[in-house]
Design a protein around this motif. Structure first.
Motif, short mmCIF file in Angstrom:
data_model
loop_
_atom_site.label_atom_id
_atom_site.label_comp_id
_atom_site.label_asym_id
_atom_site.label_seq_id
_atom_site.Cartn_x
_atom_site.Cartn_y
_atom_site.Cartn_z
N LEU A 266 0.95 -1.33 0.28
CA LEU A 266 -0.11 -0.02 -0.02
C LEU A 266 0.76 1.30 0.16
O LEU A 266 1.23 1.79 0.67
CB LEU A 266 -0.92 0.09 1.23
CG LEU A 266 -1.73 -1.30 1.50
CD1 LEU A 266 -2.61 -1.11 2.62
CD2 LEU A 266 -2.65 -1.48 0.29
N ARG A 267 1.34 1.64 -0.96
CA ARG A 267 1.88 2.93 -1.39
C ARG A 267 1.04 4.19 -0.94
O ARG A 267 -0.26 4.12 -1.32
CB ARG A 267 2.67 3.05 -2.67
CG ARG A 267 3.40 2.08 -3.04
CD ARG A 267 4.22 2.20 -4.38
NE ARG A 267 5.10 1.06 -4.58
CZ ARG A 267 6.30 0.67 -4.27
NH1 ARG A 267 6.67 1.45 -3.14
NH2 ARG A 267 7.00 -0.43 -4.34
N ARG B 186 -0.57 7.47 -1.98
CA ARG B 186 -1.18 8.12 -3.12
C ARG B 186 -0.21 9.33 -3.41
O ARG B 186 0.51 10.05 -2.63
CB ARG B 186 -2.33 8.64 -3.09
CG ARG B 186 -3.37 7.26 -3.22
CD ARG B 186 -4.78 7.57 -3.55
NE ARG B 186 -5.70 6.63 -3.80
CZ ARG B 186 -5.73 5.87 -4.88
NH1 ARG B 186 -5.17 5.98 -5.96
NH2 ARG B 186 -6.47 4.68 -4.84
N ARG B 187 -0.05 9.80 -4.57
CA ARG B 187 0.66 10.89 -5.28
C ARG B 187 0.28 12.39 -4.40
O ARG B 187 1.03 12.94 -4.00
CB ARG B 187 0.70 11.39 -6.66
CG ARG B 187 1.32 10.13 -7.25
CD ARG B 187 2.83 10.69 -7.35
NE ARG B 187 3.48 9.89 -8.30
CZ ARG B 187 4.82 9.25 -8.10
NH1 ARG B 187 5.30 9.78 -6.85
NH2 ARG B 187 5.35 8.49 -8.70
N GLU C 151 1.91 12.17 -0.75
CA GLU C 151 3.41 12.13 -0.69
C GLU C 151 3.98 13.28 -0.04
O GLU C 151 5.29 13.33 0.58
CB GLU C 151 4.00 11.52 -1.79
CG GLU C 151 3.94 10.54 -2.24
CD GLU C 151 4.68 9.69 -3.49
OE1 GLU C 151 4.89 10.41 -4.26
OE2 GLU C 151 4.76 8.39 -3.61
N THR D 47 -8.59 4.52 0.92
CA THR D 47 -8.37 4.53 -0.70
C THR D 47 -7.73 5.89 -0.86
O THR D 47 -6.83 5.98 -2.00
CB THR D 47 -9.40 4.09 -1.50
OG1 THR D 47 -10.42 4.89 -1.15
CG2 THR D 47 -9.67 2.49 -1.17
N PHE E 274 -4.04 5.47 0.54
CA PHE E 274 -3.17 4.60 0.04
C PHE E 274 -3.61 4.02 -1.39
O PHE E 274 -4.86 3.99 -1.43
CB PHE E 274 -3.13 3.29 0.97
CG PHE E 274 -2.47 3.62 2.32
CD1 PHE E 274 -1.46 3.51 2.50
CD2 PHE E 274 -3.28 3.57 3.56
CE1 PHE E 274 -0.68 4.01 3.81
CE2 PHE E 274 -2.79 3.99 4.74
CZ PHE E 274 -1.48 3.93 4.91
N ASP E 275 -2.71 3.74 -2.25
CA ASP E 275 -2.92 3.17 -3.38
C ASP E 275 -3.37 1.76 -3.27
O ASP E 275 -2.71 0.76 -3.25
CB ASP E 275 -1.72 3.44 -4.38
CG ASP E 275 -1.90 2.96 -5.77
OD1 ASP E 275 -3.37 3.09 -6.11
OD2 ASP E 275 -1.00 2.77 -6.76
N ASP F 239 -6.47 -0.88 -4.02
CA ASP F 239 -7.84 -1.72 -4.98
C ASP F 239 -8.75 -2.27 -3.79
O ASP F 239 -8.08 -3.61 -3.26
CB ASP F 239 -7.52 -2.43 -5.77
CG ASP F 239 -8.71 -2.91 -6.72
OD1 ASP F 239 -9.75 -2.60 -6.60
OD2 ASP F 239 -8.41 -3.84 -7.59
#
Length: 186
Positions: free
Chosen positions: A12-13, A15-16, A19, A156, A159-160, A162
């Protein structure tokens, strides 16, 4: 990603759009370090330097833990034992299936915004200040959870993630009888 050993790991990166927060924390830490250096060399160096150093410890902890998300993203491994959550700057901790009462997607008009993991007991081993636990506590009342309910909330928007992929992984490894679906029953 399927690890091939009977588990599935989701990374779970951030999200832009999110950041900037860890980067801002690092910049603030650098500014703090420069301020401490100038205070120590000033007329009130000893007292001011000690005070600034002590006050900077929480700032350093926040900066390091948030910057860790850029280097080593949060991950969730789903397997026969339960959900193993590995925070970027914390050892991995497993939440066994016996402590999990349900995994669901919070309803929303367009698309689910939260994957909720409802727990029967406190989520041991994960700090109360970690994002998934803090988000669950913050949203528990809004999502009609009992007072002082424990659990994890994966957002969501942060974190990126789904949500369908996470629910699918839980369905694949959860014991029979554990609810893993949309809150609306889908």
């Amino acid at each position: 990603m399927d690890t091939g050993n009977g588990s599935r790991t989701l990374r779970l990166r951030l999200r832009r759009q999110v950041e900037w927060a860890p980067v801002a924390a690092i910049v603030l830490l650098v500014v703090w370090a420069v301020a401490v250096a100038s205070i120590v060399e000033g007329p009130n160096g000893t007292a001011g330097g000690i005070a600034m150093s002590v006050l900077g410890v929480p700032l350093a902890v926040i900066a390091v833990s948030s910057a860790a998300h850029l280097v080593r993203p949060l991950s969730v491994t789903v397997d026969a034992d339960g959900l193993t959550v590995r925070l970027p700057a914390w050892p991995a901790r497993c939440v066994p299936w016996s402590q999990i009462s349900a995994v669901s997607l919070a309803p929303d008009e367009d698309q689910p915004r939260y994957v909720l993991v409802d727990c029967r007991a406190p989520v041991g081993g994960l700090p109360c200040t970690c994002r998934p636990r803090a988000a669950y506590r913050r949203l528990a009342d809004t999502l009609h959870r009992p007072a002082r309910a424990e659990g994890l909330c994966f957002e969501t928007a942060v974190f990126d993630l789904d949500p369908a992929e996470m629910i699918g992984a839980v369905r694949a490894y959860a014991p029979v009888g554990l609810a893993a679906a949309h809150e609306t029953g889908q």
